[in-house]
Design a protein around this motif. Sequence first.
Motif, PDB file in Angstrom:
ATOM      1  N   PRO A  33     -48.970 -53.989 -71.140  1.00  0.00           N
ATOM      2  CA  PRO A  33     -48.207 -54.067 -69.885  1.00  0.00           C
ATOM      3  C   PRO A  33     -48.730 -55.237 -69.050  1.00  0.00           C
ATOM      4  N   THR A  34     -47.938 -55.661 -68.092  1.00  0.00           N
ATOM      5  CA  THR A  34     -48.319 -56.762 -67.209  1.00  0.00           C
ATOM      6  C   THR A  34     -48.103 -56.344 -65.754  1.00  0.00           C
ATOM      7  N   PRO A  35     -48.646 -57.120 -64.808  1.00  0.00           N
ATOM      8  CA  PRO A  35     -48.360 -56.838 -63.398  1.00  0.00           C
ATOM      9  C   PRO A  35     -46.865 -56.963 -63.057  1.00  0.00           C
ATOM     10  N   CYS A  36     -46.107 -57.650 -63.900  1.00  0.00           N
ATOM     11  CA  CYS A  36     -44.642 -57.681 -63.773  1.00  0.00           C
ATOM     12  C   CYS A  36     -44.153 -56.471 -64.557  1.00  0.00           C
ATOM     13  N   LEU A  44     -43.110 -61.337 -71.037  1.00  0.00           N
ATOM     14  CA  LEU A  44     -43.509 -62.259 -69.976  1.00  0.00           C
ATOM     15  C   LEU A  44     -43.728 -63.659 -70.536  1.00  0.00           C
ATOM     16  N   LEU A  45     -44.370 -63.775 -71.695  1.00  0.00           N
ATOM     17  CA  LEU A  45     -44.538 -65.086 -72.316  1.00  0.00           C
ATOM     18  C   LEU A  45     -43.178 -65.722 -72.580  1.00  0.00           C
ATOM     19  N   ASN A  46     -42.240 -64.931 -73.077  1.00  0.00           N
ATOM     20  CA  ASN A  46     -40.899 -65.430 -73.335  1.00  0.00           C
ATOM     21  C   ASN A  46     -40.272 -65.952 -72.039  1.00  0.00           C
ATOM     22  N   HIS A  47     -40.398 -65.187 -70.972  1.00  0.00           N
ATOM     23  CA  HIS A  47     -39.842 -65.579 -69.669  1.00  0.00           C
ATOM     24  C   HIS A  47     -40.499 -66.851 -69.132  1.00  0.00           C
ATOM     25  N   VAL A  48     -41.816 -66.931 -69.228  1.00  0.00           N
ATOM     26  CA  VAL A  48     -42.537 -68.084 -68.685  1.00  0.00           C
ATOM     27  C   VAL A  48     -42.187 -69.355 -69.458  1.00  0.00           C
ATOM     28  N   ILE A  49     -42.224 -69.286 -70.765  1.00  0.00           N
ATOM     29  CA  ILE A  49     -41.894 -70.480 -71.569  1.00  0.00           C
ATOM     30  C   ILE A  49     -40.416 -70.825 -71.416  1.00  0.00           C
ATOM     31  N   GLY A  50     -39.571 -69.811 -71.338  1.00  0.00           N
ATOM     32  CA  GLY A  50     -38.156 -70.069 -71.049  1.00  0.00           C
ATOM     33  C   GLY A  50     -37.974 -70.714 -69.689  1.00  0.00           C
ATOM     34  N   GLY A  51     -38.804 -70.330 -68.723  1.00  0.00           N
ATOM     35  CA  GLY A  51     -38.752 -70.941 -67.394  1.00  0.00           C
ATOM     36  C   GLY A  51     -39.143 -72.413 -67.423  1.00  0.00           C
ATOM     37  N   VAL A  52     -40.098 -72.769 -68.272  1.00  0.00           N
ATOM     38  CA  VAL A  52     -40.466 -74.186 -68.409  1.00  0.00           C
ATOM     39  C   VAL A  52     -39.288 -74.964 -68.978  1.00  0.00           C
ATOM     40  N   HIS A 127     -47.367 -66.404 -62.657  1.00  0.00           N
ATOM     41  CA  HIS A 127     -47.250 -65.714 -63.945  1.00  0.00           C
ATOM     42  C   HIS A 127     -48.471 -65.941 -64.839  1.00  0.00           C
ATOM     43  N   THR A 128     -49.132 -67.077 -64.709  1.00  0.00           N
ATOM     44  CA  THR A 128     -50.371 -67.265 -65.460  1.00  0.00           C
ATOM     45  C   THR A 128     -51.408 -66.239 -64.995  1.00  0.00           C
ATOM     46  N   GLY A 129     -51.445 -65.984 -63.706  1.00  0.00           N
ATOM     47  CA  GLY A 129     -52.309 -64.922 -63.188  1.00  0.00           C
ATOM     48  C   GLY A 129     -51.913 -63.562 -63.726  1.00  0.00           C
ATOM     49  N   ASP A 130     -50.609 -63.314 -63.844  1.00  0.00           N
ATOM     50  CA  ASP A 130     -50.130 -62.052 -64.416  1.00  0.00           C
ATOM     51  C   ASP A 130     -50.595 -61.904 -65.865  1.00  0.00           C
ATOM     52  N   ILE A 131     -50.493 -62.990 -66.622  1.00  0.00           N
ATOM     53  CA  ILE A 131     -50.911 -62.965 -68.031  1.00  0.00           C
ATOM     54  C   ILE A 131     -52.411 -62.706 -68.127  1.00  0.00           C
ATOM     55  N   ALA A 132     -53.179 -63.418 -67.319  1.00  0.00           N
ATOM     56  CA  ALA A 132     -54.635 -63.223 -67.320  1.00  0.00           C
ATOM     57  C   ALA A 132     -54.985 -61.790 -66.924  1.00  0.00           C
TER      58      ALA A 132
END
Length: 192
Positions: A33-36, A44-52, A127-132
Amino acid sequence: MTAVQDARPQYLTALDQLEKLLVTITPSDLDRPTPCTEFTLRQLLNHVIGGVHRFAYMGEGGRAEDVVAAIEDPSDEGWPAALGRARTRATAAWADDAKLGRPTVAPWGEVPGAAAVGGYLMELVTHTGDIAGSLGNGFALDDDLARTALAVAESVLPAGQRPPGVPFAAARPVAEDADAHTRLAAFTGRTV
């Protein structure tokens, strides 16, 4: 946006930070799970890389609403390479200084390119903070990036109830002596 006039250098530094974090992820981490709360780590990784990629598309002259902030999931070990491809595209798309003053259609409306860069810096650092946080592996996040992202957030997001469509919950209380990462997480609606 008053926080940073040209946030491209900080955005690239944020991508560096994320790249270093991604190599610490193992396939067994991807269902964490993530903070999101709506995302597992994989999502979340999919969302972040898709956001880039979406950010790159905007730099190429596209409208954010035309593309989804998502990618086709790579193999479990393929996340760093997927980010590398997105990074190459975004770096090229935003290389021209003139794009900072050009009207750009971001998810939150038409803004100067510099404001789009700042908004995407805030999202990437958050989101990097969320991943960490999801990994809990002691990865050291960059304090300067967190302070810059927080300054952007404070200049563009209301602290109270956020309007419909804003992808951040209302700011949460935080201790006065909290570090920049904790303050950014709280300001963007994460439980701290």
